[in-house]
Design an enzyme around this catalytic site. Structure first.
Site, mmCIF file in Angstrom:
data_model
loop_
_atom_site.group_PDB
_atom_site.id
_atom_site.type_symbol
_atom_site.label_atom_id
_atom_site.label_comp_id
_atom_site.label_asym_id
_atom_site.label_seq_id
_atom_site.Cartn_x
_atom_site.Cartn_y
_atom_site.Cartn_z
ATOM 1 C CG PHE A 71 -10.449 -57.379 -76.380
ATOM 2 C CD1 PHE A 71 -10.931 -56.591 -75.347
ATOM 3 C CD2 PHE A 71 -9.063 -57.458 -76.552
ATOM 4 C CE1 PHE A 71 -10.067 -55.893 -74.502
ATOM 5 C CE2 PHE A 71 -8.196 -56.778 -75.712
ATOM 6 C CZ PHE A 71 -8.710 -55.990 -74.696
ATOM 7 C CB SER A 72 -15.012 -59.142 -80.404
ATOM 8 O OG SER A 72 -15.665 -58.029 -79.838
ATOM 9 C CB THR A 73 -11.544 -63.845 -80.015
ATOM 10 O OG1 THR A 73 -10.764 -63.081 -80.940
ATOM 11 C CG2 THR A 73 -11.330 -65.318 -80.307
#
Length: 400
Positions: A71-73
């Site tokens: 995801f936002s990693t």
């Protein structure tokens, strides 16, 4: 080397016993799925451990090469691609995006700079303004064009999280500059130079094992109670912007199944598929003055600029995000920066101490989102304390 707790595989320097124990307890008592942690200190691997299983049935063991949807990693990795292009003079942070991507000038966006995109200040976070139907979110080329045609809203200039649109904005910019999509740029700008096999955008084409998401796949926003609550919250100006940046009707369907539909698209904000080691190696470049294992990926000047102004600022226009990263102000680990992902994965670097960290797992329970997002913050204090422990000297036999 350290003797690892039962159920933990890999290896770790003996100085890092504390984070290994914390990792073990985290999975045994809380996560109960699979995951991995990688730590580099001054470019040397000091922790590379993993545990659990990579599927919902609990039959496929997690191993060193297992990757997870993070995801936002992904945003921290996408930002590194942008920094590579800036380092070579193909981009300038303070130049208007429209100078590289002329289509982007539509909607009065002539003044939005590359730095604005990286700092979430473009005023283009709201998915309701660009999605005609839920399936649009899976067509990244279409959405890049939609972002180019969009008009900023009242949040222009404020740091409002572009949870999903960040990927389309930077994807369109980098495509305009290089002619390549972001998935290809992950490979040519990062994976190939660093020799990485666990760094992908979207579903890997090379047979890499991708861990299946385990746990409730529906957010609270998709429950009978959650839907009206979400609708009500969306009408509150600031809170509504946060919700509309990531939630849209039918969005939970993109997370269902052993191979979620979300993996069919290239979104540099959300569809990264990484091993913990690959994340840590990318951040080791930042911690290593732009170099890792003899590869100078960034000039020292560019790498050092990433650590500038990543602290909380009294100026709301410059708070939190800086060149694609945010600080992780954790008790016991106050320095450093990186990017967290939904569910608690993350990458982090502290150039002052030479530390770089990557953490992934496959548990997704959005009802526990605030707690899960703190997982890396649980690990970091023990990692920084361990890194400050002097290495034991190697004993040599005396000459007779």
């Amino acid at each position: 080397m350290l003797t690892l707790p039962e159920g933990i595989r890999g290896s770790a320097d003996s100085r890092f016993a504390a984070p290994v124990r914390t990792f073990s307890r985290l999975f045994a008592r809380y996560l109960r799925t699979g995951g991995a942690l990688a730590v580099y200190l001054h470019g040397e691997p000091v922790v590379g451990i993993w545990t659990g299983t990579a599927d919902a049935a609990g039959e496929i063991p997690w191993d060193a090469d297992t990757a997870a949807l993070s995801f936002s990693t992904t945003k921290g990795i996408t930002s590194m691609v942008v920094h590579r292009l800036a380092d070579r003079g193909l981009l300038d942070y303070d130049t208007p995006v429209a100078e590289y991507w002329p289509e982007f000038a539509d909607g009065g966006k002539n003044s939005i700079t590359v730095r604005d995109l990286l700092a979430h200040r473009a005023g283009l976070s709201d998915l309701r303004r660009v999605l005609d139907q839920p399936g649009d979110v899976l067509d990244h080329v279409l959405m890049e064009h939609r972002m180019a045609a969009a008009t900023p809203d009242w949040t222009r200039g404020l740091p409002v999280y572009h949870a999903v649109t960040f990927g389309w904005l930077l994807g369109g910019l980098c495509r305009a500059v290089t002619g390549q999509g972001m998935a290809d740029l992950f490979r040519t700008e990062l994976a190939d130079p660093l020799g990485l096999t666990g760094l992908h955008l979207g579903h890997p084409a090379d047979g890499t094992t991708v861990a299946e998401l385990v746990g409730p796949s529906l957010a609270a926003t998709g429950t009978r109670l959650g839907k009206p609550l979400t609708a009500a919250a969306a009408r509150i100006p600031v809170l509504g912007k946060a919700i509309s940046s990531m939630h849209f009707p039918g969005g939970e369907e993109a997370l269902r199944g052993p191979v979620p539909p979300l993996l069919s698209t290239e979104n540099g904000a959300a569809t990264g598929v990484f091993t913990a080691d690959a994340i840590a190696r990318v951040y080791a470049v930042i911690a290593g003055d732009g170099a890792f294992e003899g590869v100078q990926l960034l000039t020292p000047e560019t790498a050092r600029a990433l650590d500038r102004s990543t602290r909380i600022s009294p100026d709301p226009r410059r708070a939190f995000w800086h060149l694609g990263y945010h600080p992780l102000p954790t008790l016991g680990a106050p320095r450093g920066f990186g990017h967290l992902g939904l569910g608690g994965s993350g990458g982090w670097a502290d150039p002052a101490s030479g530390l770089a960290v990557g953490f992934v797992h496959n548990r997704l329970d959005l009802s526990l989102l605030p707690l899960d997002m703190s997982l890396l913050s649980v690990l970091l204090p023990t990692i920084t304390r361990s890194a400050a422990t002097p290495a034991r000297p190697v004993r040599t036999a005396r000459a007779a």
